[in-house]
Design a protein around this motif. Structure first.
Motif, PDB file in Angstrom:
ATOM      1  N   LEU A  21       1.131   5.067   5.340  1.00 11.32           N
ATOM      2  CA  LEU A  21       2.582   4.950   5.533  1.00 11.32           C
ATOM      3  C   LEU A  21       3.330   5.773   4.484  1.00 11.32           C
ATOM      4  CD1 LEU A  21       2.655   1.149   6.400  1.00 11.32           C
ATOM      5  CD2 LEU A  21       2.697   3.098   7.972  1.00 11.32           C
ATOM      6  N   ARG A  22       2.810   5.768   3.259  1.00 10.91           N
ATOM      7  CA  ARG A  22       3.432   6.572   2.194  1.00 10.91           C
ATOM      8  C   ARG A  22       3.372   8.067   2.552  1.00 10.91           C
ATOM      9  NH1 ARG A  22       0.354   5.968  -3.332  1.00 10.91           N
ATOM     10  NH2 ARG A  22      -1.289   6.831  -2.019  1.00 10.91           N
ATOM     11  N   ALA A  23       2.244   8.513   3.091  1.00  7.71           N
ATOM     12  CA  ALA A  23       2.117   9.938   3.454  1.00  7.71           C
ATOM     13  C   ALA A  23       3.012  10.265   4.652  1.00  7.71           C
ATOM     14  CB  ALA A  23       0.657  10.268   3.752  1.00  7.71           C
ATOM     15  N   LEU A  24       3.104   9.356   5.615  1.00  8.83           N
ATOM     16  CA  LEU A  24       3.981   9.580   6.774  1.00  8.83           C
ATOM     17  C   LEU A  24       5.438   9.623   6.335  1.00  8.83           C
ATOM     18  CD1 LEU A  24       2.074   7.212   9.204  1.00  8.83           C
ATOM     19  CD2 LEU A  24       2.399   9.680   9.576  1.00  8.83           C
ATOM     20  N   ASP A  25       5.765   8.835   5.314  1.00 11.02           N
ATOM     21  CA  ASP A  25       7.116   8.840   4.743  1.00 11.02           C
ATOM     22  C   ASP A  25       7.423  10.222   4.175  1.00 11.02           C
ATOM     23  OD1 ASP A  25       9.542   7.904   3.920  1.00 11.02           O
ATOM     24  OD2 ASP A  25       8.771   6.573   2.365  1.00 11.02           O
ATOM     25  N   ASN A  26       6.430  10.780   3.489  1.00 14.50           N
ATOM     26  CA  ASN A  26       6.612  12.113   2.918  1.00 14.50           C
ATOM     27  C   ASN A  26       6.871  13.152   4.002  1.00 14.50           C
ATOM     28  OD1 ASN A  26       5.149  14.822   1.863  1.00 14.50           O
ATOM     29  ND2 ASN A  26       6.175  13.735   0.202  1.00 14.50           N
ATOM     30  N   LEU A  27       6.280  12.953   5.175  1.00 14.01           N
ATOM     31  CA  LEU A  27       6.508  13.885   6.292  1.00 14.01           C
ATOM     32  C   LEU A  27       7.839  13.611   7.002  1.00 14.01           C
ATOM     33  CD1 LEU A  27       2.989  13.949   8.033  1.00 14.01           C
ATOM     34  CD2 LEU A  27       3.913  15.588   6.386  1.00 14.01           C
ATOM     35  N   GLY A  28       8.455  12.465   6.691  1.00  8.95           N
ATOM     36  CA  GLY A  28       9.747  12.126   7.316  1.00  8.95           C
ATOM     37  C   GLY A  28       9.612  11.413   8.655  1.00  8.95           C
TER      38      GLY A  28
ATOM     39  N   GLY B 218      -8.931  17.076   6.932  1.00  9.56           N
ATOM     40  CA  GLY B 218      -9.189  16.006   7.901  1.00  9.56           C
ATOM     41  C   GLY B 218     -10.667  15.862   8.219  1.00  9.56           C
ATOM     42  N   ASP B 219     -10.944  15.445   9.460  1.00 16.24           N
ATOM     43  CA  ASP B 219     -12.332  15.177   9.859  1.00 16.24           C
ATOM     44  C   ASP B 219     -13.225  16.408   9.768  1.00 16.24           C
ATOM     45  OD1 ASP B 219     -11.701  12.575  10.364  1.00 16.24           O
ATOM     46  OD2 ASP B 219     -12.213  12.608  12.493  1.00 16.24           O
ATOM     47  N   ALA B 220     -12.671  17.583   9.786  1.00 20.88           N
ATOM     48  CA  ALA B 220     -13.498  18.785   9.659  1.00 20.88           C
ATOM     49  C   ALA B 220     -14.212  18.786   8.302  1.00 20.88           C
ATOM     50  CB  ALA B 220     -12.636  20.041   9.802  1.00 20.88           C
ATOM     51  N   ALA B 221     -13.579  18.209   7.283  1.00 14.80           N
ATOM     52  CA  ALA B 221     -14.170  18.191   5.934  1.00 14.80           C
ATOM     53  C   ALA B 221     -14.822  16.853   5.597  1.00 14.80           C
ATOM     54  CB  ALA B 221     -13.093  18.506   4.889  1.00 14.80           C
ATOM     55  N   HIS B 222     -14.234  15.757   6.126  1.00 14.34           N
ATOM     56  CA  HIS B 222     -14.727  14.422   5.753  1.00 14.34           C
ATOM     57  C   HIS B 222     -14.496  13.500   6.933  1.00 14.34           C
ATOM     58  CE1 HIS B 222     -10.400  13.840   5.129  1.00 14.34           C
ATOM     59  NE2 HIS B 222     -10.426  14.907   4.343  1.00 14.34           N
ATOM     60  N   SER B 223     -15.560  13.005   7.499  1.00 19.51           N
ATOM     61  CA  SER B 223     -15.416  12.136   8.669  1.00 19.51           C
ATOM     62  C   SER B 223     -16.015  10.785   8.328  1.00 19.51           C
ATOM     63  CB  SER B 223     -16.131  12.769   9.856  1.00 19.51           C
ATOM     64  OG  SER B 223     -16.038  11.910  10.957  1.00 19.51           O
TER      65      SER B 223
ATOM     66  N   GLY C 174      -4.279  15.566  11.685  1.00 20.05           N
ATOM     67  CA  GLY C 174      -4.197  16.381  10.473  1.00 20.05           C
ATOM     68  C   GLY C 174      -3.464  17.692  10.696  1.00 20.05           C
ATOM     69  N   GLY C 175      -3.745  18.356  11.816  1.00 20.54           N
ATOM     70  CA  GLY C 175      -3.138  19.661  12.101  1.00 20.54           C
ATOM     71  C   GLY C 175      -1.627  19.554  12.274  1.00 20.54           C
ATOM     72  N   LEU C 176      -1.180  18.571  13.036  1.00 19.19           N
ATOM     73  CA  LEU C 176       0.269  18.412  13.230  1.00 19.19           C
ATOM     74  C   LEU C 176       0.940  18.003  11.915  1.00 19.19           C
ATOM     75  CD1 LEU C 176       0.311  16.617  16.717  1.00 19.19           C
ATOM     76  CD2 LEU C 176       1.056  18.966  16.230  1.00 19.19           C
ATOM     77  N   SER C 177       0.257  17.132  11.148  1.00 21.47           N
ATOM     78  CA  SER C 177       0.827  16.730   9.843  1.00 21.47           C
ATOM     79  C   SER C 177       0.968  17.951   8.926  1.00 21.47           C
ATOM     80  CB  SER C 177      -0.072  15.690   9.152  1.00 21.47           C
ATOM     81  OG  SER C 177      -0.139  14.526   9.931  1.00 21.47           O
ATOM     82  N   ALA C 178      -0.056  18.817   8.943  1.00 21.85           N
ATOM     83  CA  ALA C 178       0.018  20.025   8.103  1.00 21.85           C
ATOM     84  C   ALA C 178       1.144  20.933   8.595  1.00 21.85           C
ATOM     85  CB  ALA C 178      -1.322  20.759   8.125  1.00 21.85           C
ATOM     86  N   GLY C 179       1.319  21.006   9.912  1.00 21.39           N
ATOM     87  CA  GLY C 179       2.413  21.814  10.465  1.00 21.39           C
ATOM     88  C   GLY C 179       3.759  21.344   9.930  1.00 21.39           C
TER      89      GLY C 179
ATOM     90  N   ILE D 267      -3.740  12.877   7.016  1.00 20.89           N
ATOM     91  CA  ILE D 267      -2.293  13.035   6.773  1.00 20.89           C
ATOM     92  C   ILE D 267      -2.058  13.330   5.284  1.00 20.89           C
ATOM     93  CG2 ILE D 267      -0.022  11.924   6.943  1.00 20.89           C
ATOM     94  CD1 ILE D 267      -1.374  10.085   9.159  1.00 20.89           C
ATOM     95  N   GLU D 268      -2.776  12.605   4.428  1.00 21.82           N
ATOM     96  CA  GLU D 268      -2.650  12.862   2.980  1.00 21.82           C
ATOM     97  C   GLU D 268      -3.070  14.287   2.630  1.00 21.82           C
ATOM     98  OE1 GLU D 268      -3.520   8.464   0.978  1.00 21.82           O
ATOM     99  OE2 GLU D 268      -4.895  10.112   0.621  1.00 21.82           O
ATOM    100  N   ASP D 269      -4.158  14.762   3.255  1.00 23.84           N
ATOM    101  CA  ASP D 269      -4.614  16.143   2.996  1.00 23.84           C
ATOM    102  C   ASP D 269      -3.452  17.118   3.212  1.00 23.84           C
ATOM    103  OD1 ASP D 269      -7.233  15.413   2.503  1.00 23.84           O
ATOM    104  OD2 ASP D 269      -8.039  16.124   4.415  1.00 23.84           O
ATOM    105  N   ALA D 270      -2.741  16.916   4.323  1.00 21.66           N
ATOM    106  CA  ALA D 270      -1.642  17.827   4.683  1.00 21.66           C
ATOM    107  C   ALA D 270      -0.554  17.805   3.604  1.00 21.66           C
ATOM    108  CB  ALA D 270      -1.057  17.413   6.036  1.00 21.66           C
ATOM    109  N   VAL D 271      -0.229  16.602   3.140  1.00 21.40           N
ATOM    110  CA  VAL D 271       0.844  16.445   2.153  1.00 21.40           C
ATOM    111  C   VAL D 271       0.444  17.095   0.819  1.00 21.40           C
ATOM    112  CG1 VAL D 271       2.053  14.666   0.794  1.00 21.40           C
ATOM    113  CG2 VAL D 271       1.760  14.354   3.264  1.00 21.40           C
ATOM    114  N   VAL D 272      -0.800  16.872   0.414  1.00 18.51           N
ATOM    115  CA  VAL D 272      -1.257  17.412  -0.877  1.00 18.51           C
ATOM    116  C   VAL D 272      -1.363  18.941  -0.813  1.00 18.51           C
ATOM    117  CG1 VAL D 272      -3.205  17.487  -2.498  1.00 18.51           C
ATOM    118  CG2 VAL D 272      -2.419  15.294  -1.591  1.00 18.51           C
ATOM    119  N   LEU D 273      -1.867  19.464   0.307  1.00 15.85           N
ATOM    120  CA  LEU D 273      -1.993  20.925   0.428  1.00 15.85           C
ATOM    121  C   LEU D 273      -0.609  21.581   0.337  1.00 15.85           C
ATOM    122  CD1 LEU D 273      -3.852  23.346   0.876  1.00 15.85           C
ATOM    123  CD2 LEU D 273      -3.638  22.999   3.352  1.00 15.85           C
ATOM    124  N   ALA D 274       0.373  20.978   0.996  1.00 17.40           N
ATOM    125  CA  ALA D 274       1.731  21.544   0.944  1.00 17.40           C
ATOM    126  C   ALA D 274       2.268  21.517  -0.482  1.00 17.40           C
ATOM    127  CB  ALA D 274       2.654  20.769   1.884  1.00 17.40           C
TER     128      ALA D 274
END
Ligand SMILES: Cc1cc2nc3c(=O)[nH]c(=O)nc-3n(C[C@H](O)[C@H](O)[C@H](O)COP(=O)(O)OP(=O)(O)OC[C@H]3O[C@@H](n4cnc5c(N)ncnc54)[C@H](O)[C@@H]3O)c2cc1C
Length: 390
Positions: free
Chosen positions: A54-61, A285-290, A16-21, A303-310
């Motif tokens: 896969l859709r969220a990873l696509d959004n991250l490129g 990520g897991d900090a909020a929902h595991s 989650g952290g790297l995806s948010a980065g 990964i989705e969390d990161a995309v939506v927050l951005a």
């Protein structure tokens, strides 16, 4: 309060952290990641990536790299313990993406780390937050190495035992679900060209492709009181627990010979109460929902969390509104995953105790949940890059 977010601290450099980065750098926000490990230490089994991941990873490129290093397959076929098939592999697809991709965790980590680094994320290893103080227009953070800094926003992406959560939200009740999962990496026989589950009397075994060359074997077992397992005997204990299975499991069982390569994890689950932010500090990520791993959705949600927050930070300058909107957009989706995964655990426990209701259809229930996960996560006008032609 209206205030544009320019500089963000992400605590935790996991999935989650790297995806948010990556996601935040894409919208030109300055990003620092504080990772507690001195050196990366990612364990060597694989991860299941359903279509929404896969859709969220696509959004991250990074979709192309995940597909290239992984192994795509239609879904999981369901078998009895002795190998009789009772449901075909059909994971619900999103147009343009395979049903599922299997990938080594280390590969996924390297792909996300490379992308975050190239995007300009600064990563500090071997430190964590000592204190976090919400001020009116910034967050003041002291680190364990004695340094301190101010940020517009702090993201707690530090996993199930989140320190950010402990500091700002207090302790949460992580519930042990009565099961543990065992995993082991093996060479992939050619016939394992899709995911396979075997439902036995004492456990559920699975074979998951993760590259052209490798797959991992998984086994969930009923471990009532969360016993401490002797680490030097994990290979033998896993082989013993696989005795009831026929089919390919019986063929590969004796290849499990290295106790140190068995990844054994008791399974916990929890969902933070809304909202997932305090002032200018938010959990993802897991900090909020595991969730338990039964739907292969934990990392997908991170990964989705990161995309939506951005997306939210890009659209609006009102930070409190954005952070509230984040929980509103994410809570129900994460609740469905946590609750439905727990339901699958309950049914597995009932099966092992010989009191499974006749009308339960695990394959159908899983499919319906994944259909729900394939619903869009971004606002309609946001264009998602799509890999076409798959
Ligand atoms: C047995 C099992 C199987 C799973 N299989 C799947 C699957 O197939 N598919 C799927 O989608 N999900 C799966 N998951 C879930 C998935 O692994 C997690 O949901 C995902 O890793 C969550 O990402 P995260 O970034 O929130 O946390 P993590 O990936 O755990 O990352 C947290 C990071 O924070 C760091 N950290 C911790 N504490 C601190 C601190 N105080 N300060 C700074 N850094 C800190 C850690 O070192 C780590 O790098 C599985 C989970 C389990 C237990």
């Amino acid at each position: 309060m209206i205030n544009h977010v320019r500089k963000v601290l992400i605590v935790g450099g996991g999935i989650g952290g790297l995806s948010a980065g990556i996601a935040l750098r894409k919208i030109s926000i300055e990003v620092e990641i504080a990772e507690i490990q001195k050196e990366w230490n990612v364990y060597g089994v694989g991860i299941i990536q359903p279509a929404n991941a896969l859709r969220a990873l696509d959004n991250l490129g990074v979709l192309e790299a995940c597909l290239q290093h992984g192994f795509s397959y239609p879904g999981f076929s369901y078998h009895t313990g002795q190998g009789h098939k009772f449901a075909k592999p059909e994971s619900p697809r999103i147009e343009g993406y395979p049903g599922v991709n299997g990938l080594s965790r280390r590969k996924l980590h390297n792909i996300l780390l490379d992308a975050a680094t190239i995007a300009g994320t600064e990563i500090r290893m071997g430190i964590t937050v000592q204190t976090i103080e919400n001020k009116d227009d910034h967050v003041f953070v002291e680190f364990t190495d004695g340094t301190s800094a101010m940020y517009d926003l702090v993201i707690g992406a530090d996993g199930t035992n989140s320190r950010v959560r402990d500091l700002l939200f207090g302790e949460v009740n992580q519930e042990y679900v009565g099961q543990a999962v065992w995993r082991y990496t093996l060479p992939r026989p050619e016939e394992v060209n899709t995911g396979i589950f075997y439902f036995g009397q004492k456990g559920k075994a699975g074979l998951v492709p993760m590259s052209k060359e490798e797959m991992y074997l998984l086994l969930t077992t009923h471990e009532l009181d969360n016993p401490k397992m002797p680490v030097d005997q994990l290979d033998q204990l896993l082989r013993e627990r696989l005795q009831e299975f026929g089919g390919i499991i019986a063929q590969v069982r004796n290849q499990i010979t290295d106790a140190s390569s068995v990844v054994y994890r008791p399974i916990f689950s929890y969902l933070m109460r809304a909202p997932w932010h305090r002032g200018r500090v938010i959990l993802i990520g897991d900090a909020a929902h595991s969730t338990t791993p039964h739907l292969g959705q934990g990392a997908s949600l991170a990964i989705e969390d990161a995309v939506v927050l951005a997306e939210l930070l890009e659209q609006g300058d009102d930070i409190q509104q954005n952070l509230s909107a984040f929980t509103e957009r994410r809570f129900e989706r994460c609740r469905i995953v946590v609750d439905n995964s727990r339901q699958l655990v309950q049914w597995e426990l009932m099966e092992w105790e010989g009191r499974m209701p006749k009308d339960v259809n695990i394959a159908e229930f899983t499919k319906n949940t994944l259909v729900k996960m394939n619903e869009p996560i971004l606002q309609p006008h946001i264009h998602l890059e799509r890999r076409v032609g798959l």
